[in-house]
Design an enzyme around this catalytic site. Structure first.
Site, PDB file in Angstrom:
ATOM      1  N   LYS A  91       0.840  -1.207   0.000  1.00 42.32           N
ATOM      2  CA  LYS A  91       0.000   0.000   0.000  1.00 42.32           C
ATOM      3  C   LYS A  91       0.877   1.260   0.000  1.00 42.32           C
ATOM      4  O   LYS A  91       0.696   2.155  -0.821  1.00 42.32           O
ATOM      5  CB  LYS A  91      -0.934   0.005   1.232  1.00 42.32           C
ATOM      6  N   ARG A 143       6.651  -7.959   2.123  1.00 44.04           N
ATOM      7  CA  ARG A 143       7.510  -7.505   3.227  1.00 44.04           C
ATOM      8  C   ARG A 143       8.149  -8.693   3.943  1.00 44.04           C
ATOM      9  O   ARG A 143       9.333  -8.662   4.275  1.00 44.04           O
ATOM     10  CB  ARG A 143       6.724  -6.665   4.230  1.00 44.04           C
TER      11      ARG A 143
HETATM   12  P1  ADP Z   1       2.089  -1.859   3.276  1.00 49.61           P
HETATM   13  O1  ADP Z   1       2.099  -0.372   3.163  1.00 49.61           O
HETATM   14  O2  ADP Z   1       0.948  -2.497   2.535  1.00 49.61           O
HETATM   15  O3  ADP Z   1       2.192  -2.351   4.697  1.00 49.61           O
HETATM   16  P2  ADP Z   1       4.630  -1.665   1.909  1.00 49.61           P
HETATM   17  O4  ADP Z   1       4.230  -0.876   0.713  1.00 49.61           O
HETATM   18  O5  ADP Z   1       5.383  -0.936   2.983  1.00 49.61           O
HETATM   19  O6  ADP Z   1       3.384  -2.427   2.535  1.00 49.61           O
HETATM   20  O7  ADP Z   1       5.480  -2.893   1.376  1.00 49.61           O
HETATM   21  C1  ADP Z   1       6.456  -3.551   2.167  1.00 49.61           C
HETATM   22  C2  ADP Z   1       7.683  -3.873   1.340  1.00 49.61           C
HETATM   23  O8  ADP Z   1       7.363  -4.902   0.421  1.00 49.61           O
HETATM   24  C3  ADP Z   1       8.176  -2.686   0.496  1.00 49.61           C
HETATM   25  O9  ADP Z   1       9.238  -2.044   1.122  1.00 49.61           O
HETATM   26  C4  ADP Z   1       8.643  -3.309  -0.789  1.00 49.61           C
HETATM   27  O10 ADP Z   1      10.029  -3.543  -0.726  1.00 49.61           O
HETATM   28  C5  ADP Z   1       7.933  -4.646  -0.853  1.00 49.61           C
HETATM   29  N1  ADP Z   1       6.864  -4.666  -1.851  1.00 49.61           N
HETATM   30  C6  ADP Z   1       5.550  -4.445  -1.612  1.00 49.61           C
HETATM   31  N2  ADP Z   1       4.831  -4.590  -2.732  1.00 49.61           N
HETATM   32  C7  ADP Z   1       5.693  -4.919  -3.712  1.00 49.61           C
HETATM   33  C8  ADP Z   1       5.551  -5.222  -5.105  1.00 49.61           C
HETATM   34  N3  ADP Z   1       4.347  -5.220  -5.698  1.00 49.61           N
HETATM   35  N4  ADP Z   1       6.656  -5.512  -5.803  1.00 49.61           N
HETATM   36  C9  ADP Z   1       7.856  -5.541  -5.201  1.00 49.61           C
HETATM   37  N5  ADP Z   1       8.067  -5.281  -3.893  1.00 49.61           N
HETATM   38  C10 ADP Z   1       7.005  -4.978  -3.143  1.00 49.61           C
END
Ligand code: ADP
Length: 340
Positions: A65, A218
């Site tokens: 997200k 993550r």
């Molecule tokens: P959320 O906000 O949903 O908790 P994040 O956007 O912080 O999750 O994602 C966590 C980590 O996972 C990011 O730092 C990134 O490295 C990795 N990540 C998330 N989605 C993707 C994706 N679609 N492709 C590659 N890496 C991703």
């Protein structure tokens, strides 16, 4: 984050996180439909020179997200501010973000479901008419000043759309739900991250890490970091299938990707509540964990994997859940045919 600390202290530092985080939409793996729709919305806003409509992302933690939210302003070539719903207590806390917003810029509010109602209501005119209403004075001397804002895009992220009031939810023109990733997508993420970390990981090892990452990028990245450390310390730094398996074994991550906390949840449901149904609060009390943590971080994957089901009377182990714990499910007349 609680879960990360439970994973043998594999909590990422912000520097590490930014190294692995995709910077542009095309670098994001999976979530193809979300990606395609966002690309169109961003492309159209850019062509028309308009401000992008407000966007709401929901889905379990670690699915991308924040990453999606951070990619969008790069494509729009606009400024970006980040706030967290849990840290905003009163309308005055959000005013600086709103007045600082430049034309077309993005304000990202993580955990938007944690905003107090007073801020939610304060946001309605800001989102709809790019205006805030500030009340000065009290009682009969009180007067309201309307303050215009520059048109901006609000991006909200939440693990719980259910907790967002309908009027706030309806003010987001674009609403996207992020789903767990499949093994192929996670394998691709592990291989890309390994390249960024300059670590040699065999394809079979990448797949093993992906399989044991509960559909969550993550976790895949955190487990990769642990496996890399293990390979550096216990082998020649090269991640083979065996090295990956040994390292994950040591983390107590099982073949479905469940960690100690996930298994403790299932075991408690079995041992203390005889397989359920049991209310999440009762399970949380027994585990001495916050209900939110269970609902946000543990249950979504257990539900998705059909190891538990949600019934009107509470959570219940499925036959697959009993199998995973090596236990025998009760006779159908006890548990009911429904969950077989
Ligand atoms: P959320 O906000 O949903 O908790 P994040 O956007 O912080 O999750 O994602 C966590 C980590 O996972 C990011 O730092 C990134 O490295 C990795 N990540 C998330 N989605 C993707 C994706 N679609 N492709 C590659 N890496 C991703």
């Amino acid at each position: 984050m609680v879960r990360e600390t439970l994973l043998g202290g594999q909590s990422p530092t912000p520097e590490d996180d930014s190294v692995l985080r995709p910077q542009l939409l095309q670098e994001m793996v999976g979530q193809q439909e979300v990606h395609a729709r966002l690309k169109i919305a961003v492309g159209a806003a850019t062509k028309r020179g308009d401000t992008l409509g407000h966007v709401l992302f929901d889905g379990p933690p670690g699915l991308g997200k924040t990453t999606f939210a951070m990619c969008i302003p790069r494509h729009l070539d606009v400024g970006f501010q980040i706030a967290n719903g849990a840290a905003l207590k009163a309308p005055k806390d959000i005013i600086p973000y709103l007045t600082n917003a430049q034309e077309g810029s993005v304000l990202f509010i993580d955990e938007i479901h944690r905003l107090p109602k007073t801020i939610e209501e304060f946001l309605y005119p800001a989102m709809e008419d790019f205006r805030i209403d500030i009340v000065l004075g009290e009682g009969i001397n009180a007067r309201t000043i309307n303050m215009p804002l520059k048109p901006f895009t609000l991006i909200g992220a939440t693990t719980r759309t259910g907790l967002i009031s309908a009027p706030l939810r309806d003010r987001f023109q674009i609403r996207e739900h992020l789903e767990f990733y499949n093994i192929e997508e996670l394998t691709e993420i592990v291989l890309r991250s390994a390249a960024k970390l300059k670590t040699r990981v065999e394809d079979s090892a990448a797949r093993e890490i992906a399989t044991r990452s509960r559909g969550t990028p993550r976790l895949a990245n955190n487990r990769l970091r642990w496996v890399r450390d293990y390979a550096t310390d216990q082998a020649d730094g090269h991640v083979t299938l065996q090295v990956a398996r040994d390292a994950l074994e040591m983390l107590r991550v099982d073949e479905l990707g469940l960690d100690g906390q996930d298994r403790k949840y299932l075991e408690t449901l079995l041992r203390v509540f005889h397989g359920g149904p049991a209310g999440v609060e009762a399970i949380a009390h027994t585990l001495n964990t916050a209900t939110d943590t269970l609902e946000d971080e543990v249950e979504p994957f257990l539900l998705r994997s059909e190891l538990i089901v949600r019934t009107p009377r509470g959570r219940q182990l499925t036959v697959a859940g009993y199998d995973h714990l090596g236990a025998t499910p009760p006779e159908p007349e006890v548990q009911g045919e429904l969950f077989r």
